[in-house]
Design an enzyme around this catalytic site. Structure first.
Site, PDB file in Angstrom:
ATOM      1  N   GLU A  41      93.290 162.265  83.484  1.00  0.00           N
ATOM      2  CA  GLU A  41      92.768 163.103  84.564  1.00  0.00           C
ATOM      3  C   GLU A  41      92.963 164.583  84.224  1.00  0.00           C
ATOM      4  O   GLU A  41      94.031 164.991  83.757  1.00  0.00           O
ATOM      5  CB  GLU A  41      93.510 162.759  85.863  1.00  0.00           C
ATOM      6  CG  GLU A  41      93.117 163.580  87.069  1.00  0.00           C
ATOM      7  CD  GLU A  41      93.907 163.197  88.309  1.00  0.00           C
ATOM      8  OE1 GLU A  41      93.499 163.597  89.412  1.00  0.00           O
ATOM      9  OE2 GLU A  41      94.941 162.491  88.178  1.00  0.00           O
ATOM     10  N   LYS A 116      86.231 162.446  91.839  1.00  0.00           N
ATOM     11  CA  LYS A 116      87.323 161.714  92.491  1.00  0.00           C
ATOM     12  C   LYS A 116      87.082 161.643  93.995  1.00  0.00           C
ATOM     13  O   LYS A 116      86.798 162.657  94.631  1.00  0.00           O
ATOM     14  CB  LYS A 116      88.647 162.418  92.175  1.00  0.00           C
ATOM     15  CG  LYS A 116      89.906 161.697  92.631  1.00  0.00           C
ATOM     16  CD  LYS A 116      91.123 162.464  92.137  1.00  0.00           C
ATOM     17  CE  LYS A 116      92.435 161.774  92.477  1.00  0.00           C
ATOM     18  NZ  LYS A 116      93.599 162.519  91.945  1.00  0.00           N
ATOM     19  N   CYS A 159      92.492 158.417  88.998  1.00  0.00           N
ATOM     20  CA  CYS A 159      93.847 158.273  89.530  1.00  0.00           C
ATOM     21  C   CYS A 159      93.895 157.609  90.905  1.00  0.00           C
ATOM     22  O   CYS A 159      93.789 156.401  91.030  1.00  0.00           O
ATOM     23  CB  CYS A 159      94.544 159.634  89.545  1.00  0.00           C
ATOM     24  SG  CYS A 159      96.365 159.485  89.513  1.00  0.00           S
TER      25      CYS A 159
END
Length: 562
Positions: A41, A116, A159
């Site tokens: 990430e 994300k 994540c």
């Protein structure tokens, strides 16, 4: 199809170096026939970049560097790179200016951007401060062969996107579940670009969660995690992959950069078993590796080559000296002994023995005359008062001043040696033993300090034996012991764990069997020591509740839990 995980150690803000790491990993992977490479990430800028994300030129340079990187990536490989991208609708819609994204680079171009969706705002995370959540989960179609019209659909997550399985947690953390959405889209497998900070035994939790999700949704998962130390946070790597049955089929190294290669079989629609690196057997082993990495990276990334610390002959400074020696090399560690009138002969002997065991450099600066001069200078003001904490703390502040002077003169990084138990209750001296650029064991309770030292001595004596058996003492006055002011550390640490880490009330802690008077004393000390912790150097985080980035308590507060 071969897939590779580049477990990288980025330096926050060093776009050139980080890009070069990604490029080198891509070239090595392409040479081994890899078709898809994963990086962590925000791998291009390093995680967490914090308020660097508010800097317009930083964002512009990052996106320009991504374009340059895309042009240099080998043609036969697709690479997923973590990056912050601009939200073009931010001004008109009132949204956050950026997305936390993954860019797929292939054939010299930026082929696709994935954003994300789940933005954590707990503990050390504050992503909603910078990022707008992605609106939908998306996948990347990768062609297996230029000669055939065959593709695989790869669900891309970042994540936290995989941390919302209500069946695993027993509750929902967020309104949406990207994992479920991607499986509904019929993807062949899911990849995750992560920068998940370390805490003790966290890998077991990660693997239990990912295994549950892979098995429940009947889909393979490939998880790429960052390693390295960035300020107070440590990232442990341990990148891992699971097949449809939820079985680990690949695991990368702990606390080291790594490039691991695995293979997806389109016919079996599953990942094939490959190398699995074992996890450390004991918590002490992983904590040791984490702290060594944290010191090493903090020192290097901040531009230091040498470190200095005060050696008292006590267990805390002994452990920090051992960690520093492992992290930067014995030739780059200076231990300074500063005996006072209250220092026992054994403390000096123990400190000197530690120096010999580690092979580090040392200096001895007796502070008796300096203390006398301070007392003489303060005598007119202190006349009519009795000896107390102010006088006790003078020697600690003298030592802190001497250490800072040496560090300042020679460009050393000063390591402070206080543990979590002391930081919690304020059993430390502001502008004295709290001086330093990095608090190495500020998240390590005293009882854990002892277990780490015993583990360290498992093969030979590193920490002198006498250090492990003598009663702990700050030696600020004659015959002083820590337990003159504090409960036994076994009791103190359990109360701190319950109050700080588990958020238990005083009533709950008392119901667990602790003395009400002791509990009230400790809670009062913890609350009143907040002003000290706010002025402490950054401390390496190894638990789920450290006195650092994720600790946000008021200083001027009238609240006291009863």
């Amino acid at each position: 199809m071969k897939i590779a995980i580049a477990q990288l150690n980025p330096t926050i803000g060093d776009l050139e170096k980080n890009a070069q790491q990604i490029l080198q990993a891509a070239q090595e992977a392409e040479n081994q026939g890899v078709r898809l490479l994963l990086t962590p990430e925000l791998s291009l800028c390093g995680y967490p970049p914090k308020d660097l994300l508010f800097n317009h030129s930083f964002i512009q340079k990052m996106n320009k560097k991504l374009e340059d990187l895309a042009a240099r990536i080998p043609k036969n490989i697709a690479v997923l790179v973590g990056i912050a991208t601009i939200n073009p609708y931010a001004s008109s819609s009132g949204e956050k200016p950026l997305f936390n994204s993954a860019a797929c680079l292939e054939n010299g171009e930026i082929k696709q951007i994935f954003s994300k969706r789940l933005l954590p705002t707990y503990d050390v995370f504050d992503e909603a401060r910078y990022f707008e959540p992605g609106e939908e989960s998306e996948f990347y179609k990768i062609q297996l062969s230029s000669e055939k019209d065959d593709y695989l659909s790869i669900g891309v997550t970042i994540c936290e996107d995989l941390w919302n399985d209500e069946l695993f947690w027993g509750k929902r953390q967020y309104l949406v579940n990207p994992m479920k959405d991607l499986t509904n889209l019929g993807v062949d497998f899911i990849v995750n670009l992560s920068a998940s900070p370390y805490r003790v035994s966290k890998q077991k939790l990660r693997e239990a969660m990912l295994s549950h999700s892979a098995k429940h949704y009947n889909i393979p998962i490939v998880y790429a995690n960052q390693i390295g130390g960035n300020d107070d946070l440590i990232f442990d790597g341990n990148s891992v992959a699971f097949n449809r049955e939820g079985t680990v089929i690949c695991r990368a190294k702990s606390f080291e950069t790594d490039l691991v290669i695995l293979e997806f079989d389109p016919e079996k629609q599953d990942l094939l078993p490959t190398s699995i690196v074992s996890l450390p057997e004991l918590e002490e082993a992983e904590i040791w590796s984490a702290l060594v990495l944290g010191v090493k990276d903090y020192t290097n990334k901040c531009g230091f080559t040498k470190v200095i610390l005060g050696l008292s002959g006590g267990i805390d400074s002994s452990l920090v000296a051992a960690i520093a020696t492992e992290a930067v090399g014995k030739e780059n560690v200076l231990g300074v002994l500063m005996p006072s009138p209250f220092s026992s002969e054994y403390s000096i002997i123990d400190a000197e023995k530690l120096v010999n065991n580690l092979g580090i450099k040392s200096e001895q600066l007796p502070i008796v005359e300096v203390m006398d001069s301070y007392e003489e200078l303060l005598k007119p003001i202190f006349t009519g008062t009795s000896f107390g904490i102010a006088e006790e703390n003078l020697q600690s502040r003298i030592r802190g001043t001497l250490l800072m002077a040496i560090a300042n003169k020679f460009g050393y990084l000063l390591l402070s040696t206080g543990n979590k138990s002391e930081m919690a209750v304020g059993y430390c001296t502001l502008y004295g033993d709290m001086n330093g650029g990095l608090a190495v064991i500020a998240d390590v309770p005293k009882t854990r300090v002892y277990s780490l030292c015993h583990w360290l001595n498992r093969n030979r004596e590193i920490i002198p034996y006498n250090v492990l058996i003598k009663p702990p003492s700050a030696e600020l006055k004659p015959d002083q012991l820590d337990q003159d002011s504090l409960p036994p550390y076994e009791i103190l640490d359990d109360i701190i764990e319950r109050f700080v880490n588990e958020h238990q009330s005083s009533t709950e802690i008392i119901q667990a069997g602790h003395d009400p008077i002791v509990v009230q004393q400790v809670v009062k000390l913890i609350t009143r020591a907040e002003f000290k912790r706010k002025q402490a150097p950054p401390g390496l985080k190894i638990t789920d509740r450290a006195f650092g980035t994720g600790w946000r308590m008021p200083i001027a507060s009238r609240w006291l839990d009863q």
